[in-house]
Design a protein around this motif. Structure first.
Motif, PDB file in Angstrom:
ATOM      1  N   PRO A 174       6.912  66.592  54.273  1.00  0.00           N
ATOM      2  CA  PRO A 174       7.707  66.537  53.233  1.00  0.00           C
ATOM      3  C   PRO A 174       8.637  67.786  53.078  1.00  0.00           C
ATOM      4  O   PRO A 174       8.187  69.037  53.374  1.00  0.00           O
ATOM      5  N   ARG A 175       9.745  67.713  52.609  1.00  0.00           N
ATOM      6  CA  ARG A 175      10.731  68.684  52.289  1.00  0.00           C
ATOM      7  C   ARG A 175      10.284  69.577  51.108  1.00  0.00           C
ATOM      8  O   ARG A 175      10.775  70.689  50.898  1.00  0.00           O
ATOM      9  N   GLN A 189      16.989  65.809  38.626  1.00  0.00           N
ATOM     10  CA  GLN A 189      17.767  66.496  37.745  1.00  0.00           C
ATOM     11  C   GLN A 189      17.294  67.911  37.472  1.00  0.00           C
ATOM     12  O   GLN A 189      17.900  68.853  37.279  1.00  0.00           O
ATOM     13  N   ASP A 190      16.043  67.650  37.225  1.00  0.00           N
ATOM     14  CA  ASP A 190      15.247  69.012  36.927  1.00  0.00           C
ATOM     15  C   ASP A 190      14.277  69.845  38.030  1.00  0.00           C
ATOM     16  O   ASP A 190      13.856  70.593  37.549  1.00  0.00           O
ATOM     17  N   GLY A 191      14.443  69.302  39.210  1.00  0.00           N
ATOM     18  CA  GLY A 191      13.274  69.850  39.828  1.00  0.00           C
ATOM     19  C   GLY A 191      11.773  69.849  39.692  1.00  0.00           C
ATOM     20  O   GLY A 191      11.116  70.518  40.453  1.00  0.00           O
ATOM     21  N   GLU A 192      11.359  68.998  38.868  1.00  0.00           N
ATOM     22  CA  GLU A 192      10.103  69.076  38.573  1.00  0.00           C
ATOM     23  C   GLU A 192       9.302  67.757  38.943  1.00  0.00           C
ATOM     24  O   GLU A 192      10.269  66.926  38.853  1.00  0.00           O
ATOM     25  N   ALA A 193       8.193  67.656  39.293  1.00  0.00           N
ATOM     26  CA  ALA A 193       7.444  66.436  39.707  1.00  0.00           C
ATOM     27  C   ALA A 193       7.069  65.341  38.355  1.00  0.00           C
ATOM     28  O   ALA A 193       6.798  65.770  37.376  1.00  0.00           O
ATOM     29  N   GLY A 239      11.344  58.231  37.447  1.00  0.00           N
ATOM     30  CA  GLY A 239      10.865  59.325  37.449  1.00  0.00           C
ATOM     31  C   GLY A 239      11.670  60.018  38.553  1.00  0.00           C
ATOM     32  O   GLY A 239      12.061  61.176  38.405  1.00  0.00           O
ATOM     33  N   LEU A 240      12.102  59.458  39.698  1.00  0.00           N
ATOM     34  CA  LEU A 240      12.896  60.055  40.665  1.00  0.00           C
ATOM     35  C   LEU A 240      14.156  60.620  40.234  1.00  0.00           C
ATOM     36  O   LEU A 240      14.608  61.874  40.573  1.00  0.00           O
ATOM     37  N   ARG A 241      14.852  59.978  39.544  1.00  0.00           N
ATOM     38  CA  ARG A 241      16.186  60.645  38.769  1.00  0.00           C
ATOM     39  C   ARG A 241      15.690  62.034  38.217  1.00  0.00           C
ATOM     40  O   ARG A 241      16.670  62.761  38.255  1.00  0.00           O
ATOM     41  N   LEU A 270      10.312  62.406  49.383  1.00  0.00           N
ATOM     42  CA  LEU A 270       9.577  63.123  50.455  1.00  0.00           C
ATOM     43  C   LEU A 270      10.798  63.781  51.527  1.00  0.00           C
ATOM     44  O   LEU A 270      10.508  65.145  51.816  1.00  0.00           O
ATOM     45  N   THR A 271      11.908  63.156  51.656  1.00  0.00           N
ATOM     46  CA  THR A 271      12.963  63.642  52.435  1.00  0.00           C
ATOM     47  C   THR A 271      13.960  64.288  51.545  1.00  0.00           C
ATOM     48  O   THR A 271      14.915  65.100  52.085  1.00  0.00           O
ATOM     49  N   ALA A 272      13.983  64.061  50.315  1.00  0.00           N
ATOM     50  CA  ALA A 272      14.992  64.785  49.424  1.00  0.00           C
ATOM     51  C   ALA A 272      14.439  66.091  48.989  1.00  0.00           C
ATOM     52  O   ALA A 272      15.277  66.740  48.384  1.00  0.00           O
ATOM     53  N   GLY A 273      13.161  66.597  49.244  1.00  0.00           N
ATOM     54  CA  GLY A 273      12.683  67.813  48.698  1.00  0.00           C
ATOM     55  C   GLY A 273      12.083  67.627  47.329  1.00  0.00           C
ATOM     56  O   GLY A 273      11.990  68.953  46.651  1.00  0.00           O
ATOM     57  N   VAL A 274      11.992  66.570  46.798  1.00  0.00           N
ATOM     58  CA  VAL A 274      11.493  66.414  45.461  1.00  0.00           C
ATOM     59  C   VAL A 274       9.868  66.887  45.578  1.00  0.00           C
ATOM     60  O   VAL A 274       9.182  66.354  46.466  1.00  0.00           O
TER      61      VAL A 274
END
Length: 116
Positions: A52-53, A8-12, A2-4, A25-29
């Protein structure tokens, strides 16, 4: 993973492990939390690493679960096969039921200013 997909698409997307959540949390996801246990795991990670970012949402279901949902009868009636496969509607396996968890939901937003 799910993280990849989220990167890729900026969605949760659903994430699994604590290392994945900490990175997210640190990558802005943006993340969606489905229950209070997940929220507490995230809260501990936020306390350790800072705000969180990305956005962190709490999934809330506006309706309560009818008694038929606890046995899976509602899902079987709809031909779905069980509550574990329901992702929307009154028997959804996702999110907190507002009527059943209202006080806990309000408290969560009070305690975690980063929650949206």
């Amino acid at each position: 993973c799910g993280l990849r997909l989220a990167l890729q698409d900026g969605e949760a997307h659903p994430l699994g492990t604590q290392p994945e959540l900490a990175f997210a949390l640190t990558a802005g996801v943006s993340l969606n939390v489905d229950n209070l246990q997940e929220l507490e795991v995230l809260a501990e990670l936020v306390q350790a690493s800072g705000p969180p970012r990305g956005r962190v949402g709490l999934r809330v279901s506006p309706g309560g679960l009818p008694p038929s949902c606890t046995s899976g009868a509602e899902a079987e009636k709809e031909g779905i096969g069980g509550r574990a496969t329901l992702t929307a509607g009154s028997c959804s396996k996702f999110g907190l039921s507002l009527p059943q968890h209202e006080a806990e939901i309000v408290d969560a937003f009070r305690r975690h200013p980063w929650l949206v």
